[in-house]
Design an enzyme around this catalytic site. Sequence first.
Site, PDB file in Angstrom:
ATOM      1  N   ARG A 112      51.280  41.642  -9.548  1.00  0.00           N
ATOM      2  CA  ARG A 112      51.514  40.663  -8.673  1.00  0.00           C
ATOM      3  C   ARG A 112      52.998  40.253  -8.015  1.00  0.00           C
ATOM      4  NH1 ARG A 112      48.944  35.267 -11.354  1.00  0.00           N
ATOM      5  NH2 ARG A 112      48.619  34.498  -9.322  1.00  0.00           N
ATOM      6  N   CYS A 123      52.038  39.773 -14.781  1.00  0.00           N
ATOM      7  CA  CYS A 123      51.598  38.917 -15.501  1.00  0.00           C
ATOM      8  C   CYS A 123      50.451  39.216 -15.960  1.00  0.00           C
ATOM      9  CB  CYS A 123      51.535  37.513 -14.735  1.00  0.00           C
ATOM     10  SG  CYS A 123      50.014  37.466 -13.765  1.00  0.00           S
ATOM     11  N   ASP A 162      38.958  33.825  -9.090  1.00  0.00           N
ATOM     12  CA  ASP A 162      39.235  32.653  -9.994  1.00  0.00           C
ATOM     13  C   ASP A 162      37.670  32.156 -10.560  1.00  0.00           C
ATOM     14  OD1 ASP A 162      41.774  32.749  -9.700  1.00  0.00           O
ATOM     15  OD2 ASP A 162      42.041  31.018  -8.379  1.00  0.00           O
ATOM     16  N   LYS A 216      44.345  22.243  -8.820  1.00  0.00           N
ATOM     17  CA  LYS A 216      45.745  22.716  -9.248  1.00  0.00           C
ATOM     18  C   LYS A 216      46.364  23.430  -8.230  1.00  0.00           C
ATOM     19  CE  LYS A 216      45.583  26.457 -11.799  1.00  0.00           C
ATOM     20  NZ  LYS A 216      46.439  27.626 -11.162  1.00  0.00           N
ATOM     21  N   ASN A 217      45.611  24.343  -7.415  1.00  0.00           N
ATOM     22  CA  ASN A 217      46.282  25.280  -6.545  1.00  0.00           C
ATOM     23  C   ASN A 217      46.485  24.720  -5.247  1.00  0.00           C
ATOM     24  OD1 ASN A 217      46.277  27.360  -8.467  1.00  0.00           O
ATOM     25  ND2 ASN A 217      44.655  28.347  -7.688  1.00  0.00           N
ATOM     26  N   ARG A 243      46.592  24.738 -18.621  1.00  0.00           N
ATOM     27  CA  ARG A 243      47.078  24.768 -17.288  1.00  0.00           C
ATOM     28  C   ARG A 243      46.390  24.721 -16.088  1.00  0.00           C
ATOM     29  NH1 ARG A 243      50.150  30.578 -16.746  1.00  0.00           N
ATOM     30  NH2 ARG A 243      50.634  29.522 -14.939  1.00  0.00           N
TER      31      ARG A 243
HETATM   32  N1  EPU Z   1      50.309  40.656  -3.623  1.00  0.00           N
HETATM   33  C1  EPU Z   1      51.270  41.533  -3.133  1.00  0.00           C
HETATM   34  N2  EPU Z   1      52.072  41.052  -2.557  1.00  0.00           N
HETATM   35  C2  EPU Z   1      52.636  39.762  -2.364  1.00  0.00           C
HETATM   36  C3  EPU Z   1      51.616  38.852  -2.576  1.00  0.00           C
HETATM   37  C4  EPU Z   1      50.424  39.204  -3.345  1.00  0.00           C
HETATM   38  O1  EPU Z   1      50.869  42.615  -3.213  1.00  0.00           O
HETATM   39  O2  EPU Z   1      53.804  39.428  -1.876  1.00  0.00           O
HETATM   40  C5  EPU Z   1      48.829  40.814  -4.180  1.00  0.00           C
HETATM   41  C6  EPU Z   1      48.700  40.673  -5.517  1.00  0.00           C
HETATM   42  O3  EPU Z   1      49.393  41.277  -6.461  1.00  0.00           O
HETATM   43  C7  EPU Z   1      47.326  40.291  -5.604  1.00  0.00           C
HETATM   44  C8  EPU Z   1      46.762  39.890  -4.147  1.00  0.00           C
HETATM   45  O4  EPU Z   1      47.955  40.174  -3.275  1.00  0.00           O
HETATM   46  O5  EPU Z   1      46.857  41.644  -5.952  1.00  0.00           O
HETATM   47  C9  EPU Z   1      46.372  38.680  -3.909  1.00  0.00           C
HETATM   48  O6  EPU Z   1      47.457  37.730  -4.545  1.00  0.00           O
HETATM   49  P1  EPU Z   1      47.890  36.238  -3.984  1.00  0.00           P
HETATM   50  O7  EPU Z   1      49.217  36.266  -3.542  1.00  0.00           O
HETATM   51  O8  EPU Z   1      46.773  35.868  -2.961  1.00  0.00           O
HETATM   52  O9  EPU Z   1      47.907  35.312  -5.311  1.00  0.00           O
HETATM   53  P2  EPU Z   1      48.705  34.150  -5.620  1.00  0.00           P
HETATM   54  O10 EPU Z   1      49.051  33.571  -4.385  1.00  0.00           O
HETATM   55  O11 EPU Z   1      49.695  34.418  -6.359  1.00  0.00           O
HETATM   56  C10 EPU Z   1      46.845  32.407  -5.793  1.00  0.00           C
HETATM   57  C11 EPU Z   1      46.305  31.450  -6.847  1.00  0.00           C
HETATM   58  C12 EPU Z   1      45.585  32.189  -8.016  1.00  0.00           C
HETATM   59  C13 EPU Z   1      44.407  33.074  -7.368  1.00  0.00           C
HETATM   60  C14 EPU Z   1      44.927  33.924  -6.436  1.00  0.00           C
HETATM   61  C15 EPU Z   1      43.772  34.453  -5.383  1.00  0.00           C
HETATM   62  C16 EPU Z   1      48.037  29.714  -6.919  1.00  0.00           C
HETATM   63  C17 EPU Z   1      48.976  28.979  -7.499  1.00  0.00           C
HETATM   64  N3  EPU Z   1      47.489  30.916  -7.511  1.00  0.00           N
HETATM   65  O12 EPU Z   1      47.508  33.440  -6.353  1.00  0.00           O
HETATM   66  O13 EPU Z   1      45.344  31.404  -8.824  1.00  0.00           O
HETATM   67  O14 EPU Z   1      43.786  33.770  -8.335  1.00  0.00           O
HETATM   68  O15 EPU Z   1      45.464  33.074  -5.513  1.00  0.00           O
HETATM   69  O16 EPU Z   1      43.105  33.601  -4.948  1.00  0.00           O
HETATM   70  O17 EPU Z   1      47.424  29.272  -5.665  1.00  0.00           O
HETATM   71  C18 EPU Z   1      44.361  30.761 -11.127  1.00  0.00           C
HETATM   72  O18 EPU Z   1      44.270  29.375 -10.469  1.00  0.00           O
HETATM   73  O19 EPU Z   1      43.895  30.876 -12.195  1.00  0.00           O
HETATM   74  C19 EPU Z   1      45.036  31.768 -10.274  1.00  0.00           C
HETATM   75  C20 EPU Z   1      45.490  32.777 -10.684  1.00  0.00           C
END
Ligand code: EPU
Length: 420
Positions: free
Chosen positions: A122, A117, A308, A22-23, A400
């Site tokens: 996030r 969320c 995850d 998915k990711n 999802r």
């Molecule tokens: N964060 C910030 N600022 C930003 C971006 C992130 O503070 O601009 C913080 C977030 O709040 C969090 C941390 O950084 O505390 C890491 O977040 P990240 O941005 O890496 O998460 P994401 O990219 O939104 C992806 C996956 C998630 C997975 C996380 C961590 C996708 C579509 N989603 O989310 O997947 O948990 O990386 O590995 O790739 C899931 O599949 O169930 C899922 C939630």
Amino acid sequence: MEKLAIEGGISLNGEVAISGAKNAALPILCAGLLTAEPLIISNVPHLRDVTTMLSLLGQMGVNISVHDKLGIELHASNIHTPEAPYEMVKTMRASVLVLGPLTARFGEARVSLPGGCAIGLRPVDQHLKGLQAMGATISMDHGYMIVRAPRLKGVRICMDLVTVTGTENLMMAATLAEGTTIIENAAREPEIPDLAACLTAMGAKIKGAGSDTITIEGVDKLHGASHSVMPDRIETGTFLVAAAATGGTVRVTGARPGTLDAVLDKLREAGVKIETGTDWITVAPNGTNGKLRAVNLRTAPYPAFPTDMQAQFVALNTVASGTGVVNETIFENRFMHVQELQRLGADIEVEGNTAIVKGVEHLDGATVMATDLRASASLVIAGLVARGTTVVDRIYHLDRGYESIEEKLSKLGARIRRVS
Ligand code: EPU
């Protein structure tokens, strides 16, 4: 609303094929926006998040056709609305992945602010900080981020923290920027080199994806390509934990064992036997009594233990011997499964970002509610182990991110059915 009814206490045995990730699929679908030529993506999992992403792209004007064998062809020759509306972003935060591609190719993107969320706040400040450093102007209008740049410029960007979709957004944006972009403190999750492989097939010049420094030399145009999405490492890990928790022997096939080192180490520590081949992993009980041991773990960016997989290991610890201390460092509110696991008789205490899980002799079936995707997976695992019937409500969360989960589990011997 659909639910899953699980008769627990049956060990899982057999073979299960892993779906596309998915990711990885979500950013790769967004990469289709970077070219006017067709992008053909295969091994796309059939999931609600993928359908949501396709309707978002469709609303913008991308032509979408579905081929045999989970192949999707995107043709973004004509985009009339470079926008991700609130209705889409609120159901799927990954919609924010259109920000980089839209700005890079069309000079403008309008994306609703995702807001908090279920698992945490996030924010997307790092995505915006990077685009701004590349010369984009950013303004806010009625809850929308409006990003504009006639042409993005290559720069050196040092991310304040490791963000997966943030790295992906900036990597995609940089492919069409003028000059070279260097992303420091980049995320190293395996989905990033998978996206880079797709972008490279489209003509992008990327080095270092999968390491913490990614260098992207911008090009004027990208072209059409074909790409097959990597296997889902979290789906793989979830099936392995489900097999381990039920004391069964399961082989997952079509997997990529090299993306799961931290998870496999923890499974070995929990006392199960793990064998791996090039594209398969087998989990089996170890020794004669096969009793599991609770494990301590701490989530952190790849290659450390993935957030995850945290909820699934909490479920495993509930029926293991001893106490496991689980420390969640990525998301501030990712223990919502705990309260539900307690309904099944689990002994868990949460203090801040730490869950202390004391193994119990058995869990008992109950009605529980899924709160997010991975929490749902942990409830399914607990239901498979518990005595009697467990009903998992609100399984739209599960849909999802897990393709045909009840069919796959049924084939492994689980008594699981979907009820309205
Ligand atoms: N964060 C910030 N600022 C930003 C971006 C992130 O503070 O601009 C913080 C977030 O709040 C969090 C941390 O950084 O505390 C890491 O977040 P990240 O941005 O890496 O998460 P994401 O990219 O939104 C992806 C996956 C998630 C997975 C996380 C961590 C996708 C579509 N989603 O989310 O997947 O948990 O990386 O590995 O790739 C899931 O599949 O169930 C899922 C939630």
